[in-house]
Design a protein around this motif. Structure first.
Motif, PDB file in Angstrom:
ATOM      1  N   LEU A  19      -1.651  -3.319 -22.603  1.00 32.99           N
ATOM      2  CA  LEU A  19      -2.781  -2.476 -22.972  1.00 32.99           C
ATOM      3  C   LEU A  19      -3.062  -2.553 -24.461  1.00 32.99           C
ATOM      4  CD1 LEU A  19      -2.027   0.730 -20.841  1.00 32.99           C
ATOM      5  CD2 LEU A  19      -3.792  -0.998 -20.424  1.00 32.99           C
ATOM      6  N   PHE A  20      -1.997  -2.556 -25.275  1.00 33.94           N
ATOM      7  CA  PHE A  20      -2.177  -2.659 -26.719  1.00 33.94           C
ATOM      8  C   PHE A  20      -2.845  -3.987 -27.083  1.00 33.94           C
ATOM      9  CE2 PHE A  20      -0.789  -4.112 -30.891  1.00 33.94           C
ATOM     10  CZ  PHE A  20      -1.211  -3.053 -31.677  1.00 33.94           C
ATOM     11  N   ALA A  21      -2.394  -5.081 -26.458  1.00 32.24           N
ATOM     12  CA  ALA A  21      -2.981  -6.402 -26.741  1.00 32.24           C
ATOM     13  C   ALA A  21      -4.454  -6.424 -26.355  1.00 32.24           C
ATOM     14  CB  ALA A  21      -2.210  -7.482 -25.993  1.00 32.24           C
ATOM     15  N   LYS A  26     -10.221  -6.497 -28.117  1.00 36.91           N
ATOM     16  CA  LYS A  26     -11.565  -5.910 -28.142  1.00 36.91           C
ATOM     17  C   LYS A  26     -11.945  -5.486 -29.551  1.00 36.91           C
ATOM     18  CE  LYS A  26     -11.521  -4.013 -23.462  1.00 36.91           C
ATOM     19  NZ  LYS A  26     -11.543  -2.757 -22.687  1.00 36.91           N
ATOM     20  N   LEU A  27     -11.033  -4.808 -30.232  1.00 35.39           N
ATOM     21  CA  LEU A  27     -11.315  -4.334 -31.585  1.00 35.39           C
ATOM     22  C   LEU A  27     -11.628  -5.502 -32.516  1.00 35.39           C
ATOM     23  CD1 LEU A  27     -11.481  -1.981 -33.577  1.00 35.39           C
ATOM     24  CD2 LEU A  27      -9.015  -2.193 -33.912  1.00 35.39           C
ATOM     25  N   ASP A  28     -10.822  -6.551 -32.457  1.00 33.48           N
ATOM     26  CA  ASP A  28     -11.050  -7.724 -33.310  1.00 33.48           C
ATOM     27  C   ASP A  28     -12.420  -8.344 -33.067  1.00 33.48           C
ATOM     28  OD1 ASP A  28      -8.539  -7.349 -34.348  1.00 33.48           O
ATOM     29  OD2 ASP A  28      -7.588  -8.952 -33.179  1.00 33.48           O
ATOM     30  N   ASN A  29     -12.868  -8.305 -31.812  1.00 28.81           N
ATOM     31  CA  ASN A  29     -14.127  -8.955 -31.457  1.00 28.81           C
ATOM     32  C   ASN A  29     -15.370  -8.115 -31.741  1.00 28.81           C
ATOM     33  OD1 ASN A  29     -13.915 -11.732 -29.935  1.00 28.81           O
ATOM     34  ND2 ASN A  29     -12.087 -10.557 -29.448  1.00 28.81           N
ATOM     35  N   VAL A  30     -15.212  -6.836 -32.044  1.00 31.99           N
ATOM     36  CA  VAL A  30     -16.388  -5.991 -32.281  1.00 31.99           C
ATOM     37  C   VAL A  30     -16.442  -5.437 -33.706  1.00 31.99           C
ATOM     38  CG1 VAL A  30     -16.586  -5.349 -29.854  1.00 31.99           C
ATOM     39  CG2 VAL A  30     -15.297  -3.871 -31.409  1.00 31.99           C
ATOM     40  N   LEU A 154      -9.808   6.720 -26.669  1.00 36.63           N
ATOM     41  CA  LEU A 154     -11.162   6.926 -27.198  1.00 36.63           C
ATOM     42  C   LEU A 154     -11.639   5.678 -27.934  1.00 36.63           C
ATOM     43  CD1 LEU A 154     -10.942  10.579 -28.585  1.00 36.63           C
ATOM     44  CD2 LEU A 154     -11.633   9.812 -26.317  1.00 36.63           C
ATOM     45  N   ASP A 155     -10.749   5.117 -28.759  1.00 37.18           N
ATOM     46  CA  ASP A 155     -11.103   3.896 -29.485  1.00 37.18           C
ATOM     47  C   ASP A 155     -11.434   2.764 -28.524  1.00 37.18           C
ATOM     48  OD1 ASP A 155     -10.710   5.223 -31.853  1.00 37.18           O
ATOM     49  OD2 ASP A 155      -8.764   4.314 -32.291  1.00 37.18           O
ATOM     50  N   GLU A 156     -10.664   2.674 -27.450  1.00 42.61           N
ATOM     51  CA  GLU A 156     -10.934   1.606 -26.477  1.00 42.61           C
ATOM     52  C   GLU A 156     -12.269   1.828 -25.772  1.00 42.61           C
ATOM     53  OE1 GLU A 156      -8.922  -1.099 -23.008  1.00 42.61           O
ATOM     54  OE2 GLU A 156      -7.987   0.815 -23.460  1.00 42.61           O
ATOM     55  N   ALA A 157     -12.629   3.075 -25.510  1.00 43.30           N
ATOM     56  CA  ALA A 157     -13.937   3.346 -24.905  1.00 43.30           C
ATOM     57  C   ALA A 157     -15.052   2.862 -25.826  1.00 43.30           C
ATOM     58  CB  ALA A 157     -14.087   4.843 -24.631  1.00 43.30           C
ATOM     59  N   ILE A 158     -14.898   3.108 -27.120  1.00 42.42           N
ATOM     60  CA  ILE A 158     -15.904   2.690 -28.099  1.00 42.42           C
ATOM     61  C   ILE A 158     -15.991   1.170 -28.162  1.00 42.42           C
ATOM     62  CG2 ILE A 158     -16.452   2.682 -30.582  1.00 42.42           C
ATOM     63  CD1 ILE A 158     -14.972   5.514 -30.590  1.00 42.42           C
ATOM     64  N   LEU A 162     -19.117  -1.702 -26.971  1.00 44.10           N
ATOM     65  CA  LEU A 162     -19.653  -2.773 -27.816  1.00 44.10           C
ATOM     66  C   LEU A 162     -19.325  -4.150 -27.263  1.00 44.10           C
ATOM     67  CD1 LEU A 162     -18.791  -1.221 -31.271  1.00 44.10           C
ATOM     68  CD2 LEU A 162     -21.045  -1.420 -30.228  1.00 44.10           C
ATOM     69  N   PHE A 163     -18.102  -4.298 -26.810  1.00 45.42           N
ATOM     70  CA  PHE A 163     -17.635  -5.584 -26.283  1.00 45.42           C
ATOM     71  C   PHE A 163     -18.445  -6.003 -25.059  1.00 45.42           C
ATOM     72  CE2 PHE A 163     -14.574  -8.271 -23.944  1.00 45.42           C
ATOM     73  CZ  PHE A 163     -14.194  -9.155 -24.941  1.00 45.42           C
ATOM     74  N   SER A 164     -18.766  -5.023 -24.209  1.00 44.04           N
ATOM     75  CA  SER A 164     -19.474  -5.296 -22.957  1.00 44.04           C
ATOM     76  C   SER A 164     -20.983  -5.175 -23.094  1.00 44.04           C
ATOM     77  CB  SER A 164     -19.007  -4.316 -21.873  1.00 44.04           C
ATOM     78  OG  SER A 164     -17.626  -4.339 -21.735  1.00 44.04           O
ATOM     79  N   GLN A 165     -21.453  -4.746 -24.269  1.00 40.27           N
ATOM     80  CA  GLN A 165     -22.866  -4.469 -24.495  1.00 40.27           C
ATOM     81  C   GLN A 165     -23.405  -3.522 -23.427  1.00 40.27           C
ATOM     82  OE1 GLN A 165     -24.705  -8.361 -24.751  1.00 40.27           O
ATOM     83  NE2 GLN A 165     -23.995  -8.622 -26.852  1.00 40.27           N
TER      84      GLN A 165
END
Length: 200
Positions: A19-21, A26-30, A154-158, A162-165
């Protein structure tokens, strides 16, 4: 996408690391998109009535109220700019006033807007229009009823938005236990006996 080999003691048995990976990918890509979709606002809806107890926000788990737990979860997020506590009970200020007033805001709403059958959308619009006039940012709902949701979720939801547009995202969890529905005749088992539930 990422690739890993599967064996008895690898990542497959370490769900948290997977899950962390995933979150980090996702964070790196957005990162670039995050600078363009500001502000990121968290709204914590509270109400006096219509929950299983009055003022559910003031109930405690350990030393903290559910409202304190929710505010601190949002404060721990590195992506959330503003936290708005929306309530029909001004008494919430005894908790919100403990926090940085530049980050934690209060929106007092009408009790009529807290009825279960009323959509939360008008309340959300009213909450965010002062801080996001053109609705260009992202709004995250942090519910009191989910006290164990952490800031990483919450961060993953954000980042997922963005990742999925996508226009909206909703968290789900796999439940392997028996699931029941409360009917006028008592509890009815929804899963089991050939019934498989796949709808979130």
């Amino acid at each position: 996408l990422f690739y890993y080999r599967r064996h008895e003691s690898n990542l497959t048995n370490k769900q948290e690391r997977i899950l962390f990976a995933r979150r980090q990918i996702k964070l790196d890509n957005v990162q670039e998109k995050l600078t363009r979709v500001k502000p990121v606002i968290a709204v914590i809806p509270c109400r006096k009535y219509f929950d299983f107890v009055e003022d559910l926000w003031s109930e405690r788990i350990g030393e903290s109220t559910l409202l304190e737990t929710s505010i601190e979860c949002c404060m721990d997020s590195s992506l959330i700019d503003t936290i708005i506590v929306s309530s029909d009970n001004p008494e919430i200020r005894r908790i919100t006033d403990k926090y940085d007033q530049n980050k934690v805001k209060v929106n007092i709403r009408d009790t009529k807007s807290t009825i279960r059958s009323i959509s939360i959308v008008p309340t959300l619009r009213k909450c965010i229009q002062e801080y996001d006039h053109n609705y260009k940012g992202i709004t995250v709902m942090r519910y009191l009823q989910t006290p164990f949701v952490q800031s990483s979720i919450l961060d993953e939801a954000i980042t997922t938005l963005l990742f999925s547009q996508a226009d909206s995202a909703c968290g789900v969890q796999i439940v392997d236990d028996t699931i029941y529905e409360n009917t006028s005749y008592g509890l009815k088992q929804l899963d089991g006996a050939g019934n498989t539930i796949r709808s979130e």
